[in-house]
Design an enzyme around this catalytic site. Structure first.
Site, mmCIF file in Angstrom:
data_model
loop_
_atom_site.group_PDB
_atom_site.id
_atom_site.type_symbol
_atom_site.label_atom_id
_atom_site.label_comp_id
_atom_site.label_asym_id
_atom_site.label_seq_id
_atom_site.Cartn_x
_atom_site.Cartn_y
_atom_site.Cartn_z
ATOM 1 N N LYS A 117 30.433 -21.811 -17.232
ATOM 2 C CA LYS A 117 31.157 -21.584 -18.492
ATOM 3 C C LYS A 117 31.953 -20.215 -18.228
ATOM 4 O O LYS A 117 31.206 -19.387 -17.957
ATOM 5 C CB LYS A 117 30.214 -21.668 -19.460
ATOM 6 C CG LYS A 117 31.215 -21.151 -20.976
ATOM 7 C CD LYS A 117 30.338 -21.468 -22.261
ATOM 8 C CE LYS A 117 29.403 -20.364 -22.332
ATOM 9 N NZ LYS A 117 28.801 -20.314 -24.023
ATOM 10 N N ARG A 148 24.967 -25.875 -28.566
ATOM 11 C CA ARG A 148 23.818 -25.829 -27.518
ATOM 12 C C ARG A 148 22.899 -24.659 -27.844
ATOM 13 O O ARG A 148 21.763 -24.659 -27.692
ATOM 14 C CB ARG A 148 24.051 -25.780 -26.196
ATOM 15 C CG ARG A 148 25.228 -24.562 -25.753
ATOM 16 C CD ARG A 148 24.441 -23.308 -25.444
ATOM 17 N NE ARG A 148 24.786 -22.466 -24.430
ATOM 18 C CZ ARG A 148 24.966 -21.037 -24.513
ATOM 19 N NH1 ARG A 148 24.442 -20.674 -25.650
ATOM 20 N NH2 ARG A 148 25.260 -20.445 -23.543
ATOM 21 N N ASN A 177 21.473 -11.492 -45.120
ATOM 22 C CA ASN A 177 22.504 -11.030 -44.549
ATOM 23 C C ASN A 177 22.987 -9.521 -44.870
ATOM 24 O O ASN A 177 22.706 -9.308 -46.024
ATOM 25 C CB ASN A 177 23.746 -11.864 -44.528
ATOM 26 C CG ASN A 177 25.001 -11.686 -43.350
ATOM 27 O OD1 ASN A 177 24.565 -11.326 -42.285
ATOM 28 N ND2 ASN A 177 25.934 -11.232 -43.883
ATOM 29 N N MET A 193 17.824 -15.604 -31.577
ATOM 30 C CA MET A 193 19.013 -16.254 -31.057
ATOM 31 C C MET A 193 20.363 -15.215 -30.885
ATOM 32 O O MET A 193 21.263 -15.651 -30.055
ATOM 33 C CB MET A 193 19.449 -17.371 -31.876
ATOM 34 C CG MET A 193 18.367 -18.453 -32.182
ATOM 35 S SD MET A 193 17.400 -19.105 -30.631
ATOM 36 C CE MET A 193 18.683 -20.016 -29.660
ATOM 37 N N THR A 244 20.352 -11.881 -29.583
ATOM 38 C CA THR A 244 20.575 -11.052 -28.596
ATOM 39 C C THR A 244 20.800 -11.996 -27.211
ATOM 40 O O THR A 244 19.928 -12.266 -26.830
ATOM 41 C CB THR A 244 18.951 -10.327 -28.584
ATOM 42 O OG1 THR A 244 18.758 -9.686 -29.581
ATOM 43 C CG2 THR A 244 19.021 -9.342 -27.369
ATOM 44 N N GLY A 267 15.720 -17.096 -27.449
ATOM 45 C CA GLY A 267 16.818 -17.711 -26.913
ATOM 46 C C GLY A 267 18.117 -17.142 -26.275
ATOM 47 O O GLY A 267 18.937 -16.755 -27.213
HETATM 48 P P1 NAD Z 1 29.446 -13.109 -36.027
HETATM 49 O O1 NAD Z 1 30.258 -11.908 -35.392
HETATM 50 O O2 NAD Z 1 30.297 -14.248 -36.628
HETATM 51 O O3 NAD Z 1 28.151 -12.643 -36.941
HETATM 52 C C1 NAD Z 1 27.565 -11.588 -36.792
HETATM 53 C C2 NAD Z 1 26.315 -11.641 -37.622
HETATM 54 O O4 NAD Z 1 25.614 -10.441 -37.379
HETATM 55 C C3 NAD Z 1 26.709 -11.181 -39.097
HETATM 56 O O5 NAD Z 1 25.946 -11.969 -39.920
HETATM 57 C C4 NAD Z 1 26.660 -9.790 -39.262
HETATM 58 O O6 NAD Z 1 26.220 -9.485 -40.763
HETATM 59 C C5 NAD Z 1 25.393 -9.455 -38.460
HETATM 60 N N1 NAD Z 1 25.113 -8.216 -38.019
HETATM 61 C C6 NAD Z 1 25.913 -7.452 -37.129
HETATM 62 N N2 NAD Z 1 25.535 -6.386 -36.943
HETATM 63 C C7 NAD Z 1 24.522 -6.428 -37.602
HETATM 64 C C8 NAD Z 1 23.467 -5.128 -37.976
HETATM 65 N N3 NAD Z 1 23.552 -3.957 -37.415
HETATM 66 N N4 NAD Z 1 22.417 -5.542 -38.814
HETATM 67 C C9 NAD Z 1 22.121 -6.715 -39.220
HETATM 68 N N5 NAD Z 1 23.080 -7.709 -39.134
HETATM 69 C C10 NAD Z 1 24.180 -7.377 -38.412
HETATM 70 O O7 NAD Z 1 28.633 -13.691 -34.670
HETATM 71 P P2 NAD Z 1 28.184 -15.121 -34.585
HETATM 72 O O8 NAD Z 1 29.135 -15.699 -33.731
HETATM 73 O O9 NAD Z 1 27.445 -15.740 -35.588
HETATM 74 O O10 NAD Z 1 26.940 -14.782 -33.488
HETATM 75 C C11 NAD Z 1 25.710 -14.076 -33.801
HETATM 76 C C12 NAD Z 1 25.170 -13.273 -32.373
HETATM 77 O O11 NAD Z 1 24.685 -14.492 -31.546
HETATM 78 C C13 NAD Z 1 26.104 -12.523 -31.581
HETATM 79 O O12 NAD Z 1 25.232 -11.362 -30.999
HETATM 80 C C14 NAD Z 1 26.376 -13.521 -30.327
HETATM 81 O O13 NAD Z 1 26.585 -12.963 -29.193
HETATM 82 C C15 NAD Z 1 25.055 -14.201 -30.426
HETATM 83 N N6 NAD Z 1 25.057 -15.742 -29.620
HETATM 84 C C16 NAD Z 1 24.074 -16.013 -28.767
HETATM 85 C C17 NAD Z 1 24.046 -17.155 -28.077
HETATM 86 C C18 NAD Z 1 22.766 -17.647 -27.141
HETATM 87 O O14 NAD Z 1 22.628 -18.532 -26.500
HETATM 88 N N7 NAD Z 1 21.495 -16.748 -27.661
HETATM 89 C C19 NAD Z 1 25.170 -18.057 -28.285
HETATM 90 C C20 NAD Z 1 26.155 -17.429 -29.216
HETATM 91 C C21 NAD Z 1 26.316 -16.351 -29.750
#
Ligand code: NAD
Length: 321
Positions: free
Chosen positions: A67, A110, A159, A219, A221, A292
Site C-alpha cells: 500500500k 480494515r 472527543n 487504534m 497510534t 492495532g
Molecule cells: P482525523 O484527523 O480525522 O481525526 C483525529 C482525531 O484525533 C479527532 O477526533 C481529534 O479530535 C483527535 N485528536 C487529535 N489530537 C488530539 C489530542 N491531542 N488529544 C485528544 N484528541 C486528539 O484522523 P482519523 O483519520 O480519524 O485517524 C485517527 C488516527 O488513527 C490517526 O492517528 C491515524 O493516523 C490513525 N490511523 C490508524 C490506523 C491503524 O491501522 N492503526 C489506520 C488509519 C488511521
C-alpha cells in the site's frame, strides 16, 4: 492487470468481508505463513506531505504487494481526502502487477475490522457499553464494526472538540443504540469496551480511569511519539497486538516498553489467540488492551478480497500492462 477504482469500493466491500480477511491474515502472521516488510514513511519536503509504503507477503493466500500512500494536509481545500492510499497486488509466481485498488475506504474498513476482531476475541461476552474516544474520519467506521461484535446497548463518546460528536451520535442512533457525550472519567467508569481512535501525542486515558474487565482497542497510534493511553495502564493489563515489532516501535506499546514498564515478551499476537496457541481473556476482571498498529498485510488481504468481488460482479477494469 485489473483496476478497481476507489469509487467502486463502497459497492463491493462489506464489513463482514473485511472482518474475515483481517482475522485470516492475523492468524497467518502468527503462524508465520505471512510476514510484513519494514515500513517506509518519509516527510517528503513538499506539500507538508508524509508518504510511505506498507508491504508484505502472505504465502498461503499468495498475496504479495504494497500500500502506497500518506497524508496531504492541504487536500481538504482541494476537495480531496487528506489521507490518500493505493494498493498494488503482484502475481507471486511472476512478479507481474496483478491489480491496482483504491485504498482510502479499504484503509478505514480494515482498521475498523482489526478493532472488531480484537473485540470478538477478547471482550467480555456480556459487554453492553461501548466507549469511543475520538470523532475524526475513522471513528464512525470503528463504531459500526465494533458494534456488531457484542450485544451493545449504549455508546458513550468523548472527543477533544465535543461538537464533532454529532456524526457518531447519528451512527449510534441508526444502529438502535443509545448515545451520550461524556467526560473521560464517565467513559472509563461506564464502558465495557473502549476504542481510542485519535492522532494524539499525549496519553488521553489515564491509569485508574478504566474499570476492571474492560477491553481497550487502541487504534490511533501508528507513528513514533503518538500515544492514546497512559503507559502505566499497560503495566497491569494483558497485552495484545497485530505485530509485536511494529507495536513496540510505532504503536501504543512503544511507550510502556521504552519506560521499562512492560517487557516485550508480555505482548501477545492477536493471531495467536485466533489460532488457539495463546490464551485470550483469562477472567472477567482482567483488562485487555489491543494495540492495532495497522499492517500492510491487512491492506493486501482486503484488496485481494475486493478484487475477487469486483471480478465476480464484472466491475474490475482489465487493462493490458
Ligand atoms: P482525523 O484527523 O480525522 O481525526 C483525529 C482525531 O484525533 C479527532 O477526533 C481529534 O479530535 C483527535 N485528536 C487529535 N489530537 C488530539 C489530542 N491531542 N488529544 C485528544 N484528541 C486528539 O484522523 P482519523 O483519520 O480519524 O485517524 C485517527 C488516527 O488513527 C490517526 O492517528 C491515524 O493516523 C490513525 N490511523 C490508524 C490506523 C491503524 O491501522 N492503526 C489506520 C488509519 C488511521
Amino acid at each position: 492487470m485489473l483496476i478497481v477504482p476507489e469509487k467502486e469500493i463502497a459497492n463491493l466491500m462489506t464489513r463482514a468481508a473485511a472482518f474475515d480477511a483481517v482475522k485470516g491474515v492475523f492468524a497467518s502472521m502468527s503462524a508465520k505463513t505471512a510476514y510484513n516488510f519494514p515500513v517506509i514513511r518519509e516527510a517528503i519536503g513538499h506539500a507538508d506531505a508524509l508518504y510511505g509504503f506498507k508491504s508484505g507477503f502472505d504465502k498461503a493466500a499468495l498475496n504479495l504487494g504494497l500500500k502506497s500512500g500518506g497524508y496531504w494536509p492541504g487536500n481538504a481545500e482541494k476537495g480531496l481526502t487528506n489521507h490518500q492510499s493505493t494498493i498494488f497486488l503482484f502475481d507471486a509466481d511472476t512478479g507481474k502487477c496483478r491489480a491496482i485498488v483504491g485504498g482510502n475506504l479499504l484503509t478505514a474498513l480494515r482498521t475498523a475490522a482489526a478493532a472488531a476482531v480484537s473485540v470478538d476475541c477478547l471482550a467480555r461476552q456480556e459487554s453492553e457499553v461501548l466507549g469511543i474516544v475520538g470523532a475524526g474520519h475513522q471513528a464512525a467506521f470503528q463504531l459500526r464494526a465494533v458494534a456488531e461484535q457484542r450485544d451493545f446497548k449504549r455508546v458513550v463518546a468523548w472527543n477533544r472538540s465535543p461538537e464533532k460528536l454529532d456524526t457518531l451520535r447519528s451512527v449510534a442512533e441508526e444502529l438502535g443504540l443509545g448515545f451520550e457525550a461524556v467526560s473521560l472519567d464517565e467513559l472509563g467508569a461506564q464502558s465495557d469496551v473502549i476504542v481510542t481512535i485519535t492522532s494524539s501525542f499525549d496519553p488521553i486515558l489515564q491509569q485508574g480511569q478504566i474499570r476492571a474487565g474492560t477491553h481497550v482497542a487502541c487504534m490511533g497510534t501508528d507513528t513514533k511519539g503518538k500515544q492514546e493511553i497512559a503507559a502505566a495502564l499497560s503495566g497491569d493489563a494483558r497485552l495484545f497486538t497485530d505485530e509485536i515489532a511494529q507495536s513496540v516501535t510505532i504503536g501504543e506499546f512503544q511507550h510502556p516498553v521504552a519506560e521499562g514498564l512492560v517487557d516485550q515478551d508480555r505482548i501477545n499476537e492477536l493471531g495467536a489467540v485466533i489460532n488457539g496457541t495463546t490464551a485470550g481473556r483469562a477472567s472477567d476482571e482482567e483488562i485487555t488492551i489491543f494495540d492495532g498498529t495497522g499492517v500492510g498485510l491487512q491492506d493486501l488481504a482486503v484488496a485481494s478480497a475486493v478484487v475477487e468481488l469486483a471480478v465476480g460482479q464484472g466491475v474490475a477494469q482489465d487493462v493490458e500492462f
